[in-house]
Design an enzyme around this catalytic site. Structure first.
Site, mmCIF file in Angstrom:
data_model
loop_
_atom_site.group_PDB
_atom_site.id
_atom_site.type_symbol
_atom_site.label_atom_id
_atom_site.label_comp_id
_atom_site.label_asym_id
_atom_site.label_seq_id
_atom_site.Cartn_x
_atom_site.Cartn_y
_atom_site.Cartn_z
ATOM 1 N N ARG A 1 0.841 -1.193 0.000
ATOM 2 C CA ARG A 1 0.000 0.000 0.000
ATOM 3 C C ARG A 1 0.878 1.246 0.000
ATOM 4 N NH1 ARG A 1 -3.541 -1.054 4.656
ATOM 5 N NH2 ARG A 1 -4.502 0.953 4.212
ATOM 6 N N ALA B 1 6.716 -2.059 -4.358
ATOM 7 C CA ALA B 1 6.777 -1.330 -3.095
ATOM 8 C C ALA B 1 5.728 -0.224 -3.024
ATOM 9 C CB ALA B 1 8.177 -0.758 -2.907
ATOM 10 N N HIS B 2 5.714 0.468 -1.895
ATOM 11 C CA HIS B 2 4.721 1.496 -1.612
ATOM 12 C C HIS B 2 4.803 2.660 -2.603
ATOM 13 C CE1 HIS B 2 8.341 2.569 0.744
ATOM 14 N NE2 HIS B 2 8.047 3.811 0.386
ATOM 15 N N SER B 3 3.639 3.119 -2.993
ATOM 16 C CA SER B 3 3.478 4.320 -3.834
ATOM 17 C C SER B 3 4.019 4.169 -5.252
ATOM 18 C CB SER B 3 4.126 5.536 -3.151
ATOM 19 O OG SER B 3 3.597 5.734 -1.848
#
Length: 350
Positions: A215, A236-238
């Site tokens: 997330r 990974a995130h973003s």
């Protein structure tokens, strides 16, 4: 399977050259041919291999008109072979309805013609679209939205607030929406950075087994429409992936990286954080991209650190010449030593 060559030709809108009553008992790949089977052969070498094999008949392009075995001619033999695989080896269809062991919050919305398997858990505020298949031991968190015609395979975990589109497939043991790997040092310790964003998976995405999509720290991690992700991939995130990307096994994409459309990540690619990848970039196997790089549209990148193909090849060729250069330097050093010795001898004689 048992079908006549004529019946198979009808299925793929092909033309039979030879005995249409010949019975086909299997479909085989070119490198594992079974007796009595139909195989797809493209190219001269594969056609010759097929003719020497125990195959009963060969699926070929329309321009192939002669062979020692019966043929089915079609405009696109690979596409026709895929059609035959789907026809003769259909997927096992799950039982519609909700298994009695499933635990579903009272306010969950479930569409029509849905299959929910054993020990599935669906938390409050979530919704499941029409014609979805949720297999056993899947956990779906709070306020998750899953669109129509989507399949979630066994042991998948989908965290809170994730959004999954239509015609999506997520294979076994994958995790959607787990916290990103983000920490900040404080007083000699690693303090966790909160991750309050979500994952958005757009339509027609397929995600392989044991793949992780984290997330966003805040905002969204996005997997673009039509993107296909292999097994054992880390997003990974973003991260924001564009449309129709391909990510092969063991690829890892670090936080806040963005990709354009039709990008290919070959096996074992590593992309650092905050990288910008334009449309139609190809990253070769085991390429490594440093942080904050910008990969330009349509280029092929190789090596670690990743460089455009021409530069990477030039660097590799230079590396292979190092042993020769060492020998040349050694000879030059020996010649210089000999000259120095000669000069010293001449000076002493004077």
């Amino acid at each position: 399977m048992h079908a006549s060559l004529a019946d198979i030709a009808t299925l793929v809108q092909g033309n039979v050259i030879g005995d249409g009553n010949l019975i086909i008992t299997a479909l085989s790949p070119i490198d594992e041919i079974k007796p009595g089977s139909l195989i797809f052969a493209d190219g001269k070498d594969n056609l010759e291999q097929a003719e020497k094999s125990e195959a009963a008949a060969i699926l070929v392009a329309t321009h192939v008109g002669q062979a020692t075995k019966p043929l089915i001619q079609v405009a696109d033999p690979f596409k026709a072979f895929m059609q035959l695989l789907q026809h003769f080896y259909p997927l096992i269809q799950p039982t519609l309805g909700v298994h009695p062991t499933a635990v579903i919050a009272p306010d969950v919305t479930i569409g029509q013609n849905v299959s929910i398997g054993a020990y599935v858990v669906i938390e409050a505020g979530s919704s499941i679209g029409d014609n979805c298949i949720i297999k056993s031991h899947v956990h779906i968190g709070h306020h998750v939205h899953i669109g129509n015609n989507t399949s979630i395979h066994a042991h998948v975990s989908i965290y809170d607030y994730s959004q999954i589109g239509n015609h999506v497939a997520i294979h076994a043991s994958s995790v959607i929406g787990s916290d990103g790997f983000g920490y900040t040092p404080e007083n000699g310790q690693h303090v966790k950075i909160p991750h309050v964003g979500r994952v958005v998976i757009q339509d027609h995405v397929e995600i392989g087994a044991s793949t992780i999509v984290d997330r966003a720290t805040i905002g969204e991690t996005i997997i673009g429409e039509g993107t296909k992700i292999d097994n054992l991939v880390q997003i990974a995130h973003s991260v924001k992936l564009g449309k129709h990307n391909i990510l092969c096994a063991f690829t890892g994409v670090a936080g806040s990286t963005t990709s354009g459309d039709h990008v290919i990540f070959a096996a074992g690619v590593g992309v650092s954080d905050h990288v910008r990848i334009d449309d139609e970039v190809i990253l070769g196997a085991r390429a490594g991209v440093p942080p904050k790089k910008h990969l330009r549209k349509g280029l092929i990148y190789l090596g670690s650190p990743a460089r455009p193909r021409e530069k990477a090849i030039e660097h590799e060729m230079s590396t292979t010449r190092i042993p020769l250069m060492r020998k040349q330097l050694k000879r030059l050093a020996e010649q210089v030593a000999e000259l120095k010795e000669q000069i010293e001898c001449s000076e002493n004689m004077e």
